[in-house]
Design a protein around this motif. Structure first.
Motif, PDB file in Angstrom:
ATOM      1  N   ALA A   2      30.260  40.999  45.680  1.00 13.80           N
ATOM      2  CA  ALA A   2      31.156  41.090  44.527  1.00 13.80           C
ATOM      3  C   ALA A   2      30.893  39.937  43.569  1.00 13.80           C
ATOM      4  O   ALA A   2      30.652  38.800  43.985  1.00 13.80           O
ATOM      5  CB  ALA A   2      32.613  41.057  44.990  1.00 13.80           C
ATOM      6  N   ALA A   3      30.934  40.251  42.257  1.00 13.80           N
ATOM      7  CA  ALA A   3      30.678  39.225  41.252  1.00 13.80           C
ATOM      8  C   ALA A   3      31.787  38.181  41.277  1.00 13.80           C
ATOM      9  O   ALA A   3      32.961  38.493  41.471  1.00 13.80           O
ATOM     10  CB  ALA A   3      30.585  39.866  39.870  1.00 13.80           C
ATOM     11  N   SER A   4      31.416  36.933  41.066  1.00  8.02           N
ATOM     12  CA  SER A   4      32.395  35.860  40.993  1.00  8.02           C
ATOM     13  C   SER A   4      33.005  35.839  39.602  1.00  8.02           C
ATOM     14  O   SER A   4      32.474  36.429  38.650  1.00  8.02           O
ATOM     15  CB  SER A   4      31.727  34.522  41.274  1.00  8.02           C
ATOM     16  OG  SER A   4      30.801  34.215  40.235  1.00  8.02           O
ATOM     17  N   ASP A   5      34.157  35.145  39.462  1.00 11.42           N
ATOM     18  CA  ASP A   5      34.784  35.037  38.148  1.00 11.42           C
ATOM     19  C   ASP A   5      33.851  34.326  37.175  1.00 11.42           C
ATOM     20  O   ASP A   5      33.792  34.678  35.982  1.00 11.42           O
ATOM     21  CB  ASP A   5      36.104  34.277  38.264  1.00 11.42           C
ATOM     22  CG  ASP A   5      37.178  35.122  38.936  1.00 11.42           C
ATOM     23  OD1 ASP A   5      36.969  36.344  39.068  1.00 11.42           O
ATOM     24  OD2 ASP A   5      38.220  34.553  39.340  1.00 11.42           O
ATOM     25  N   MET A  58      39.571  40.165  34.265  1.00 14.75           N
ATOM     26  CA  MET A  58      38.660  39.923  35.384  1.00 14.75           C
ATOM     27  C   MET A  58      38.365  41.193  36.188  1.00 14.75           C
ATOM     28  O   MET A  58      37.216  41.549  36.404  1.00 14.75           O
ATOM     29  CB  MET A  58      39.261  38.847  36.315  1.00 14.75           C
ATOM     30  CG  MET A  58      39.320  37.471  35.668  1.00 14.75           C
ATOM     31  SD  MET A  58      37.691  36.878  35.163  1.00 14.75           S
ATOM     32  CE  MET A  58      38.110  35.240  34.592  1.00 14.75           C
ATOM     33  N   GLU A  59      39.412  41.894  36.621  1.00 16.24           N
ATOM     34  CA  GLU A  59      39.205  43.065  37.465  1.00 16.24           C
ATOM     35  C   GLU A  59      40.252  44.122  37.159  1.00 16.24           C
ATOM     36  O   GLU A  59      41.359  43.809  36.709  1.00 16.24           O
ATOM     37  CB  GLU A  59      39.302  42.692  38.951  1.00 16.24           C
ATOM     38  CG  GLU A  59      38.179  41.813  39.470  1.00 16.24           C
ATOM     39  CD  GLU A  59      38.318  41.543  40.960  1.00 16.24           C
ATOM     40  OE1 GLU A  59      37.609  42.208  41.745  1.00 16.24           O
ATOM     41  OE2 GLU A  59      39.153  40.693  41.323  1.00 16.24           O
ATOM     42  N   GLY A  60      39.896  45.383  37.433  1.00 16.09           N
ATOM     43  CA  GLY A  60      40.816  46.486  37.258  1.00 16.09           C
ATOM     44  C   GLY A  60      40.598  47.208  35.942  1.00 16.09           C
ATOM     45  O   GLY A  60      39.775  46.814  35.115  1.00 16.09           O
ATOM     46  N   ALA A  61      41.362  48.291  35.752  1.00 18.83           N
ATOM     47  CA  ALA A  61      41.285  49.084  34.519  1.00 18.83           C
ATOM     48  C   ALA A  61      42.475  48.735  33.633  1.00 18.83           C
ATOM     49  O   ALA A  61      43.629  49.005  33.987  1.00 18.83           O
ATOM     50  CB  ALA A  61      41.278  50.571  34.844  1.00 18.83           C
ATOM     51  N   LEU A  62      42.187  48.118  32.486  1.00 21.58           N
ATOM     52  CA  LEU A  62      43.226  47.691  31.544  1.00 21.58           C
ATOM     53  C   LEU A  62      42.965  48.375  30.207  1.00 21.58           C
ATOM     54  O   LEU A  62      41.871  48.274  29.656  1.00 21.58           O
ATOM     55  CB  LEU A  62      43.198  46.171  31.366  1.00 21.58           C
ATOM     56  CG  LEU A  62      44.303  45.577  30.476  1.00 21.58           C
ATOM     57  CD1 LEU A  62      45.626  45.567  31.227  1.00 21.58           C
ATOM     58  CD2 LEU A  62      43.939  44.160  30.035  1.00 21.58           C
ATOM     59  N   LEU A  69      43.885  39.016  35.778  1.00 23.53           N
ATOM     60  CA  LEU A  69      43.494  38.367  34.538  1.00 23.53           C
ATOM     61  C   LEU A  69      43.600  36.860  34.666  1.00 23.53           C
ATOM     62  O   LEU A  69      44.283  36.347  35.576  1.00 23.53           O
ATOM     63  CB  LEU A  69      44.377  38.833  33.363  1.00 23.53           C
ATOM     64  CG  LEU A  69      44.419  40.333  33.072  1.00 23.53           C
ATOM     65  CD1 LEU A  69      45.708  40.919  33.626  1.00 23.53           C
ATOM     66  CD2 LEU A  69      44.313  40.617  31.593  1.00 23.53           C
ATOM     67  N   LEU A  70      42.966  36.163  33.751  1.00 28.52           N
ATOM     68  CA  LEU A  70      43.056  34.709  33.666  1.00 28.52           C
ATOM     69  C   LEU A  70      43.797  34.367  32.386  1.00 28.52           C
ATOM     70  O   LEU A  70      43.358  34.713  31.289  1.00 28.52           O
ATOM     71  CB  LEU A  70      41.655  34.086  33.645  1.00 28.52           C
ATOM     72  CG  LEU A  70      41.602  32.556  33.613  1.00 28.52           C
ATOM     73  CD1 LEU A  70      42.033  31.979  34.956  1.00 28.52           C
ATOM     74  CD2 LEU A  70      40.188  32.074  33.250  1.00 28.52           C
TER      75      LEU A  70
END
Length: 626
Positions: free
Chosen positions: A7-10, A61-65, A106-107
């Motif tokens: 998995a890709a890192s942040d 960062m991740e997920g569908a937004l 998110l960040l």
């Protein structure tokens, strides 16, 4: 052995994104160290349009937004995308809506950190600047290619009120609703009131003809049209593109909760663009000073008479007349702002909107309107800013009087502090009006609650209208409505026994005040019904149509009221044109000796219809009429 990719890192997500790809590793590490992780559940909102800016930006960062712009455009964010950048750049409320379609991470990066990194890192500054440049290019492209009516928001032209059914309703019920209300589309909504699809007569006909559904079957057995929806802020040019691209005749208008609130049809689009001839447009736009506006104001009756003569329609002529009045007032505001700038007072210190009320807000101005107006000011204004707007208002109302718009007898004007507020204070004022209406306030409400933007930031006006609709929901406006209706109950209509016309004496003539005893009854009644139903449009004819669509009025009653309103409007308008030709000052007092027998019968029948409207009000609001 597991060969699945790691998995890709942040750090990697940010470094590989389109916006941040040029950043050095140290800056990315600084971003990650300063930010705070935020998680959203599926269906949750990061923010909604109109929410206050939270002084940070969000990096996805991740997920569908999904982001929904004010125009109605939707896009799904990619890893590394910045959410809320526009509010950081403007320091303004969020103008879009961001919602998680799946669980998202998110960040949250504080605005102060963003500012510091802009100063410390050239590549970070350039990344922000690229985003700003892209935003400016897009805005400029829209301004340069789309002007006039097409650039206006759909809320100014949509048909308010979209009748809805639920999937469990029967096909027969849906068919009956479409037929009885004479509508081309019926919304299908879920238990939360969110739009699922649109049912049309053709959908039902095909399903029944092909034995795919029976009258007793549920609506969800009929495949609905996939809804193409926009928000009230979507400009007309985008609606035009959607109609053409999808080859459809209707676009649903939904609120921030995806609930249907209206429809923008192909016919409504044509009507919005088919403006009647307005021979004074260019002259008003080029007017250099107040004296030029005074001369143009004197030309308006002649131009309006020409439109009436060519179209033989009072509605078309009144529309053209109103737009000329408002164009004059709009140009006057521009001249006042230029004068204040030249005098060293600067430009407006905050966003604001000059709003017109009453007949101007409804788009129903005749030949001698007075001025009813107010001022909505952005909340972020300091004491010096308030003083600037006070000075502006003190100039505006006398200048309007000078060019031919009389000072309001009830002092409903921007120079009156009661009608010059910040958006928050306006909202509080309307909330108090709904919660605890006094008799004087209820009388003023018949003017104030018909408001629209004359000049400035229309989003302020839209937010105030949305607040008013919210306050009136759930029956909370019952007392206000009763008092507004009671105010009209004191008006004695000029009809006697057997519906004979009853006149009064005025300067040697037998007259009827057509505005107060005829038109006002219908206008005020439609306002109360429309406010109760949450209809945002202010034009009386549009309110009648919307109330029919929502099933408040049946087809016959709505048609009767429409014809009565148009007949009374035509009688009053032609009466005032005749007065101008005679060299008289236009007034609402129709002289009986100047009416033909045919016009007297039109007047009598129309007044009788307005009496029916009073009876309907009595039944609905429990107010005894005189």
């Amino acid at each position: 052995m597991d060969n699945a990719p790691e998995a890709a890192s942040d750090h990697q997500r940010i470094a590989e994104s389109r916006m941040w790809h040029s950043l050095d590793p140290e800056t990315i590490d600084a971003m990650l160290a300063s930010g705070e992780e935020l998680r959203l559940e599926a269906g949750g909102y990061l923010f909604r349009a109109g929410d206050a800016y939270r002084k940070c930006i969000y990096i996805h960062m991740e997920g569908a937004l999904e982001q929904t712009a004010a125009s109605g455009d939707r896009r799904e964010a990619e890893p590394g995308d910045v959410i809320g950048l526009a509010s950081y750049l403007d320091g303004d409320n969020y103008r879009s809506t961001a919602q998680a379609l799946t669980e998202c991470r998110l960040l949250a990066l504080p605005g102060a950190t963003v500012q510091r990194l802009e100063q410390e890192s050239t590549t970070f500054f350039e990344a922000i600047n690229r985003a700003l440049a892209a935003r400016m290019r897009k805005a400029r492209q829209v301004r340069e290619t789309v002007r006039g009516t097409l650039a206006r928001p759909v809320r100014q032209y949509m048909i308010s009120g979209l009748p809805a059914c639920q999937p469990d309703d029967t096909v027969a019920d849906a068919s009956r609703m479409l037929a009885e209300r004479d509508i081309g589309s019926l919304a299908v909504v879920d238990d939360g009131g969110r739009l699922i699809g649109l049912i049309t007569p053709m959908n039902l006909l095909l399903a029944l003809a092909n034995d795919a559904a029976a009258p007793g079957d549920k609506v969800d057995s009929v495949p609905p049209d996939d809804p193409v929806s926009v928000t009230p802020d979507t400009p007309l040019w985008q609606v035009e593109e959607l109609l053409r691209r999808h080859r459809i005749k209707d676009v649903a208008v939904v609120d921030q909760n995806e609930a249907p609130i209206g429809i923008m049809s192909e016919t409504a689009m044509i009507q919005a663009l088919a403006k009647p001839p307005q021979t004074l447009d260019a002259e008003i736009r080029d007017a250099a000073d107040v004296d030029a506006l005074v001369r143009l104001r004197r030309k308006i009756p002649v131009a309006a008479a020409a439109v009436h003569e060519s179209h033989r329609s009072a509605g078309t002529a009144v529309r053209a007349l109103t737009e000329m009045h408002l164009a004059l007032q709009h140009r006057l505001v521009e001249l006042i702002l230029d004068d204040m700038y030249r005098e060293g007072l600067g430009r407006p210190p905050a966003r604001f909107a000059v709003v017109v009320m009453g007949s101007g807000g409804r788009g129903e101005m005749l030949l001698r309107p007075d001025q009813d107006n107010g001022l909505i000011i952005d909340d972020r204004v300091d004491a010096a800013g308030h003083e600037w707007f006070r000075d502006f208002a003190e100039r505006l109302n006398p200048a309007l009087d000078e060019i031919g718009y009389r000072l309001c007898p009830g002092n409903v004007m921007a120079r009156n502090p009661e009608y010059r507020h910040t958006l928050t204070d306006w909202k509080a004022k309307l909330s108090r009006l709904v919660a605890n209406p006094g008799r004087q306030e209820a009388r003023a409400a018949n003017i104030v609650l018909d408001f629209s933007t004359l000049y400035g930031d229309d989003s302020l006006t839209a937010r105030l209208r949305a607040h008013l609709n919210q306050e009136l929901q759930g029956g909370r406006g019952k007392m206000l409505f009763r008092m507004m209706v009671s105010d009209d109950a004191k008006i004695a209509q000029p009809l006697g026994l057997f519906n004979r016309l009853v006149t009064t004496s005025h300067q040697g003539s037998q007259v009827i005040d057509l505005k107060r005893t005829g038109l006002r009854i219908i206008v005020d009644a439609m306002r109360v019904f429309a406010l109760r139903e949450g209809i945002s449009r202010c034009k009386t004819i549009e309110r009648i149509a919307s109330l029919r669509r929502l099933g408040v009025f049946d087809a016959d009653f709505a048609e009767t009221m429409r014809i009565a309103f148009e007949e009374l409007q035509d009688l009053l308008f032609t009466h005032q044109l005749d007065q101008v030709e005679r060299g008289e000052i236009p007034d609402p007092l129709v002289r009986m000796e100047r009416l033909s027998s045919h016009d007297r019968e039109r007047l009598r029948v129309s007044l009788r219809a307005s009496r029916r409207m009073r009876e309907r009000l009595q039944y609905n609001f429990g107010v005894v009429m005189h």
